[in-house]
Design an enzyme around this catalytic site. Structure first.
Site, short mmCIF file in Angstrom:
data_model
loop_
_atom_site.label_atom_id
_atom_site.label_comp_id
_atom_site.label_asym_id
_atom_site.label_seq_id
_atom_site.Cartn_x
_atom_site.Cartn_y
_atom_site.Cartn_z
N GLY A 114 -13.52 -9.84 -1.69
CA GLY A 114 -13.43 -8.74 -2.66
C GLY A 114 -13.63 -9.22 -4.09
O GLY A 114 -14.11 -10.33 -4.34
N GLN A 115 -13.23 -8.37 -5.03
CA GLN A 115 -13.47 -8.65 -6.44
C GLN A 115 -12.80 -9.96 -6.88
O GLN A 115 -13.41 -10.79 -7.54
CB GLN A 115 -12.96 -7.49 -7.33
N GLY B 283 -8.64 -11.86 2.67
CA GLY B 283 -9.24 -10.83 1.80
C GLY B 283 -10.10 -11.51 0.75
O GLY B 283 -10.13 -11.11 -0.41
N LYS C 98 3.23 -1.74 -3.67
CA LYS C 98 3.33 -2.97 -4.47
C LYS C 98 4.79 -3.22 -4.87
O LYS C 98 5.26 -4.35 -4.84
CB LYS C 98 2.44 -2.90 -5.71
N ILE D 21 -12.36 -9.16 6.72
CA ILE D 21 -12.89 -8.34 7.82
C ILE D 21 -14.37 -8.02 7.58
O ILE D 21 -15.03 -7.50 8.46
CB ILE D 21 -12.11 -7.01 8.01
N TYR E 202 -0.12 3.29 -3.59
CA TYR E 202 -0.45 1.91 -3.95
C TYR E 202 0.72 1.29 -4.73
O TYR E 202 1.19 0.19 -4.41
CB TYR E 202 -1.73 1.91 -4.78
#
Ligand code: NAD
Length: 318
Positions: free
Chosen positions: A13-14, A10, A148, A37, A144
């Protein structure tokens, strides 16, 4: 220093785009493999290896682990809070199965350390809202947050049951100028800087007095590398550590921006679904356990963050 070989899952991303750059500076470009991806930005493609990989595709993940033989994995792939509410089953699948795949491979291939980020979203409406402590009632009501919190339990379980050296931080909202946010509830605090410089106004999706814990991205990267570098015996919490830096509302952030851009104006949108998510989260975080155990200390406060964002974005957006 022991030579590490690292896979970041990943990576585009940010957080990943900044973390990969930092890790490549420490360990050498060739030793930090970025995987995602989606297509990699130039700074990732041109500074070290990049592989397309889906964390849910176990065969592909296995091939990448066998090819690069990592000593560490950083798992950043997740569906964030706002997008997760639109696709709850998909968020649960990615956030849970992705984590379990990585934890299992880490055991099978003897990977020495795993990093996986949690979030302040693990807290819920019955958690203390101010100075939310490390240990307290946790009743997240977003998919979410639920994923987590479950992920934290899995990390601790793999540590206790299999001795896996897994480390984790509960990030607050992260604000940086180098990369765009990926669909969370605190994204406004990045967008506002871009809009202030480009258009002189911003319509905020959270109400003016919505207070949330926030952190400059460079402090988040520092915390991440800090916990990964800490001697194992100092990492006493194997679920996830609270880390904090500052708290502010859209109104106080606007006042700070106005010190640099007096004409900037904010307006507020009604009935955005992200408001309910923000209302269920802490307003400030007690991170004294991370400070005591492995020496966590942030550098940026609100004034420093605001100046840093405006200075850097006014150069890059010219
Ligand atoms: P992001 O959405 O910006 O980046 C996630 C990356 O994962 C994307 O590049 C995406 O293409 C990739 N990805 C998605 N599905 C994938 C899959 N199946 N396989 C491989 N890659 C996949 O997220 P981010 O802000 O960089 O967050 C990284 C981690 O930090 C997440 O676990 C997130 O929950 C956590 N976190 C972030 C913040 C924040 O403010 N950014 C706050 C708290 C926690």
């Amino acid at each position: 220093m022991k030579q590490e070989r690292i896979i970041v899952i990943g990576s585009n991303g940010q957080i990943g785009t900044e973390l990969v750059t930092e890790l490549r500076g420490i360990y050498g470009g060739g030793n930090v493999v970025a995987t995602d991806i989606k297509e990699a930005p130039e700074e990732i493609r041109e500074t070290g290896p990049f592989e397309f990989s889906n964390v849910l595709d176990k065969d592909n993940l296995k091939q990448i682990i066998e090819k690069y033989k990592p000593t560490q994995i950083y798992l950043l792939a997740a569906l964030l809070s706002a997008v997760g509410e639109q696709k709850p089953k998909r968020a649960w699948e990615l956030n849970m199965d992705g984590l379990i795949n990585v934890l299992d491979f880490a055991i099978d291939y003897g990977i020495s350390k795993v990093y996986w980020p949690s979030s302040i979203a693990v807290f819920g409406p019955n958690s203390p809202q101010f100075n939310t402590p490390q240990h307290c009632v946790m009743d997240p009501n977003t998919v979410y947050g639920i994923s987590k919190l479950a992920g934290e339990r899995w990390c601790e379980y793999y540590h206790l049951k299999y001795g896996l050296d897994v480390r984790s931080l509960r990030y607050p909202g992260l604000i940086g100028w180098k990369s765009a946010p990926g669909g969370g509830t605190t994204d406004y605090a990045v967008h506002i800087f871009h809009e202030a410089l480009q258009n002189g106004k911003y319509e905020c999706f959270l109400s003016e007095n919505t207070e949330l814990p926030m952190m400059h991205m460079s402090d988040a990267i520092k915390a991440t590398i800090g916990i990964m570098d800490a001697p194992s015996e100092q990492v006493k919490i194997r679920s996830s550590y609270n880390v904090g830096a500052m708290s502010f509302t859209p109104k106080t952030l606007t006042a700070e921006i106005n010190k640099h851009l007096p004409d900037f104006r904010i307006s507020y949108k009604d009935n955005d679904p992200r408001q309910a998510i923000a209302n269920s989260w802490p307003k400030s975080i007690d991170d004294s356990v991370a400070r005591k155990d492995w020496g966590w200390k942030p550098e940026f406060d609100l004034a420093g963050l605001t100046k840093n964002m405006l200075d850097n974005l006014s150069v890059t957006t010219k």
